[in-house]
Motif scaffolding. Structure first.
Motif, short mmCIF file in Angstrom:
data_model
loop_
_atom_site.label_atom_id
_atom_site.label_comp_id
_atom_site.label_asym_id
_atom_site.label_seq_id
_atom_site.Cartn_x
_atom_site.Cartn_y
_atom_site.Cartn_z
N SER A 126 0.83 -1.22 0.00
CA SER A 126 0.00 0.00 0.00
C SER A 126 0.86 1.26 0.00
O SER A 126 1.95 1.27 0.57
CB SER A 126 -0.89 -0.01 1.26
N TYR A 151 -1.82 -1.01 10.96
CA TYR A 151 -2.09 -1.59 9.64
C TYR A 151 -0.96 -1.22 8.67
O TYR A 151 -0.36 -2.08 8.03
CB TYR A 151 -3.43 -1.10 9.08
N ASN A 181 -5.38 4.46 -4.13
CA ASN A 181 -6.73 4.28 -3.59
C ASN A 181 -7.66 3.52 -4.54
O ASN A 181 -8.19 4.13 -5.47
CB ASN A 181 -7.32 5.65 -3.22
N ALA A 200 -15.31 3.38 6.02
CA ALA A 200 -14.28 4.35 6.43
C ALA A 200 -13.80 5.12 5.19
O ALA A 200 -13.36 6.26 5.29
CB ALA A 200 -13.11 3.63 7.08
N ASN A 201 -13.90 4.45 4.02
CA ASN A 201 -13.33 5.04 2.80
C ASN A 201 -14.33 5.96 2.10
O ASN A 201 -15.55 5.78 2.17
CB ASN A 201 -12.87 3.93 1.84
N LEU A 202 -13.78 6.90 1.36
CA LEU A 202 -14.58 7.98 0.76
C LEU A 202 -15.64 7.49 -0.22
O LEU A 202 -16.82 7.82 -0.07
CB LEU A 202 -13.64 8.97 0.04
N THR A 218 -19.50 13.60 5.36
CA THR A 218 -18.69 14.66 5.98
C THR A 218 -17.33 14.67 5.29
O THR A 218 -16.66 13.64 5.23
CB THR A 218 -18.50 14.40 7.49
N PHE A 220 -13.70 15.53 5.44
CA PHE A 220 -12.82 15.71 6.61
C PHE A 220 -11.80 16.82 6.36
O PHE A 220 -10.64 16.57 6.09
CB PHE A 220 -12.11 14.40 6.94
N CYS A 231 -8.16 17.07 0.86
CA CYS A 231 -7.01 16.18 0.62
C CYS A 231 -6.99 15.61 -0.80
O CYS A 231 -8.04 15.45 -1.42
CB CYS A 231 -7.02 15.01 1.60
N ARG A 233 -5.81 12.48 -3.38
CA ARG A 233 -5.47 11.08 -3.46
C ARG A 233 -5.44 10.63 -4.92
O ARG A 233 -5.99 11.30 -5.79
CB ARG A 233 -6.53 10.22 -2.73
N ARG A 296 -9.57 14.66 9.69
CA ARG A 296 -9.47 13.33 10.29
C ARG A 296 -8.03 13.10 10.71
O ARG A 296 -7.12 13.20 9.86
CB ARG A 296 -9.91 12.25 9.29
N ASP A 299 -4.65 11.76 8.57
CA ASP A 299 -4.80 11.85 7.11
C ASP A 299 -3.56 12.44 6.45
O ASP A 299 -3.02 13.45 6.92
CB ASP A 299 -6.01 12.72 6.75
C1 WQD Z 1 -9.63 9.35 1.17
C2 WQD Z 1 -9.88 10.83 1.40
C3 WQD Z 1 -10.28 11.41 3.70
C4 WQD Z 1 -14.10 9.36 4.14
C5 WQD Z 1 -7.10 4.33 3.19
C6 WQD Z 1 -6.01 3.55 3.85
C7 WQD Z 1 -5.11 2.98 2.81
C8 WQD Z 1 -5.94 2.16 1.86
C9 WQD Z 1 -7.03 3.00 1.21
C10 WQD Z 1 -6.00 -0.16 2.47
C11 WQD Z 1 -9.19 11.35 2.66
C12 WQD Z 1 -11.50 11.69 2.84
C13 WQD Z 1 -12.91 9.83 3.60
C14 WQD Z 1 -15.12 10.28 4.50
C15 WQD Z 1 -13.74 12.09 3.77
N1 WQD Z 1 -6.52 1.07 2.55
N2 WQD Z 1 -12.76 11.18 3.42
N3 WQD Z 1 -14.91 11.62 4.28
O1 WQD Z 1 -7.34 7.29 3.96
O2 WQD Z 1 -6.48 7.70 1.60
O3 WQD Z 1 -6.52 5.39 2.49
O4 WQD Z 1 -7.82 3.53 2.29
O5 WQD Z 1 -5.07 -0.53 1.84
O6 WQD Z 1 -4.15 2.17 3.43
O7 WQD Z 1 -5.26 4.46 4.64
O8 WQD Z 1 -8.65 6.51 1.93
O9 WQD Z 1 -11.02 6.67 1.32
O10 WQD Z 1 -10.39 6.68 3.80
O11 WQD Z 1 -9.90 8.68 2.40
O12 WQD Z 1 -13.56 13.31 3.59
O13 WQD Z 1 -16.22 9.91 5.00
O14 WQD Z 1 -11.28 11.02 1.62
O15 WQD Z 1 -10.08 12.45 4.64
O16 WQD Z 1 -8.76 12.67 2.41
P1 WQD Z 1 -7.21 6.85 2.56
P2 WQD Z 1 -10.07 7.08 2.40
#
Ligand code: WQD
Length: 339
Positions: A126, A151, A181, A200-202, A218, A220, A231, A233, A296, A299
């Motif tokens: 990752s 993790y 991502n 948890a993911n966007l 929301t 973050f 942010c 990605r 968050r 991040d």
């Molecule tokens: C992406 C962006 C959040 C949710 C994680 C793991 C990584 C990999 C992929 C496993 C960020 C923002 C998110 C929400 C938001 N997992 N967001 N509101 O954190 O880049 O990576 O998932 O391999 O290891 O760390 O992905 O989708 O959680 O967040 O604003 O409800 O979306 O702040 O900027 P992330 P994410």
């Protein structure tokens, strides 16, 4: 006779999509999954796409007898190792669960591979190992940062294990793929992401909000040093990611023993959270209910991949756009709503 490829965690999000790509490339997937974070319905969807029910073994990669049974039963030519826990937040609450499962299962897999003289392995790593890259785009030489979570640390430790094993002249040929991502779903909407509980993911949170399962998204934080304050990605379609695994496997077959390399898998482009939201609204044809909330913790502000190396070595290039990925993610959510 088609070459059999073991996919550990093959009923999961990326594993199931990679099984499709393997079949399309002429391989036969052998799926090992304990279904603790995946659903058996994924096998039904996969079967609908490939036109047959693949070999599926229900079992835990951390059980020596399970792996020995697979290798005694099937002539496995290569392995793609997805099986691992991946919830960043949970890993900070239950670090030992993550160290035991993610590291323990890799060590056992490598030991069993040596016992059965199986050499070729593609490992799911990752971009989290980069933390906040100081220079963008992140190349494979970007220094790894201290992990933000247990993790992320398991991914760094596993990469070190793989490097040491190949240095020990055990004969392995291994590639670690550093995913950025992964988003989206197979265009057929037969398989896709199945988050457990509140995503948890966007992108799954966006699609669940749009379908009405969540009240609102929301965002973050919008006060970061980025074009619109949110942010950045590198969002890659899961089928592009699947293709990278197949190409990595085929590339390994041409290498000498004791080979190890690391490849980024991303699009090479970065998008902000609000750009993803706006693109989704365009794809779905209606406004998304969202609010700006606090940052968050943990991040990364900005990260996206250099894809120079994977293109040069594997001839791999992403075929899907952000719009394609969000369209496929939305179509999958619409399909789920009809279940
Ligand atoms: C992406 C962006 C959040 C949710 C994680 C793991 C990584 C990999 C992929 C496993 C960020 C923002 C998110 C929400 C938001 N997992 N967001 N509101 O954190 O880049 O990576 O998932 O391999 O290891 O760390 O992905 O989708 O959680 O967040 O604003 O409800 O979306 O702040 O900027 P992330 P994410």
């Amino acid at each position: 006779m088609k070459q059999k490829i073991l996919i550990t965690g093959g009923a999961g999000y990326i594993g199931s999509h990679t099984a499709v790509a393997l079949v399309e490339a002429g391989f036969e997937p052998v799926i090992l999954d304990n279904f603790c974070t995946s659903e058996k319905s994924a096998i039904d969807g996969l079967s609908a796409i490939i036109g047959f029910r693949p070999i599926v073994i229900e079992g835990d990669c951390n059980e020596p007898s399970v792996l020995e049974n697979v290798f005694n039963t099937y002539e496995i030519k290569g392995i793609i190792h997805f099986a691992a826990f991946k919830a960043v937040g949970e890993s900070t609450q239950l670090p030992l669960k993550y160290y035991h499962n993610n590291i323990g299962s890799l060590v056992l897999l490598l030991q069993t591979m040596q016992k059965f003289n199986i050499k070729n392995l593609v490992f799911s790593s990752s971009c989290t190992v980069y933390g906040e890259p100081k220079v963008l785009p992140a190349t494979e030489d970007t220094p790894r940062q201290d992990a933000e979570s247990p993790y992320g640390n398991t991914k760094k430790i596993c990469e070190d294990i793989l490097f040491d094993v190949t240095k020990s002249n055990a004969g392995n040929k291994i590639i670690s793929l550093r995913y950025f991502n992964p988003i989206g779903a197979h265009p057929s909407s037969e398989i896709g992401e199945l988050p457990i509980g509140v995503p948890a993911n966007l992108v799954p949170f966006i699609t669940q909000t749009a379908i009405g399962k969540r009240e609102k998204l929301t965002v973050f934080g919008d006060d970061y040093d980025t074009p619109d304050g949110t942010c950045v990605r590198d969002y890659i379609h899961v089928m592009d990611l699947a293709d990278a695994h197949v190409r990595a496997l085929m590339y390994l077959a041409k290498q000498e023993d004791n080979f190890y390399d690391i490849l980024n898998v991303g699009t090479g482009n970065g998008n902000t959270v609000l750009e993803v939201v706006k693109t989704f609204e365009k794809v779905a044809g209606n406004d998304l209910n969202y609010q700006i909330g606090p940052r968050r913790p943990g991040d990364v502000v900005k990260t996206w991949a250099s894809t120079e190396k994977i293109t040069r070595l594997l001839g791999w290039k992403p075929q899907y756009s952000l719009e394609d990925s969000l369209r496929d993610a939305w179509n999958w959510e619409l399909k789920l709503a009809k279940r």
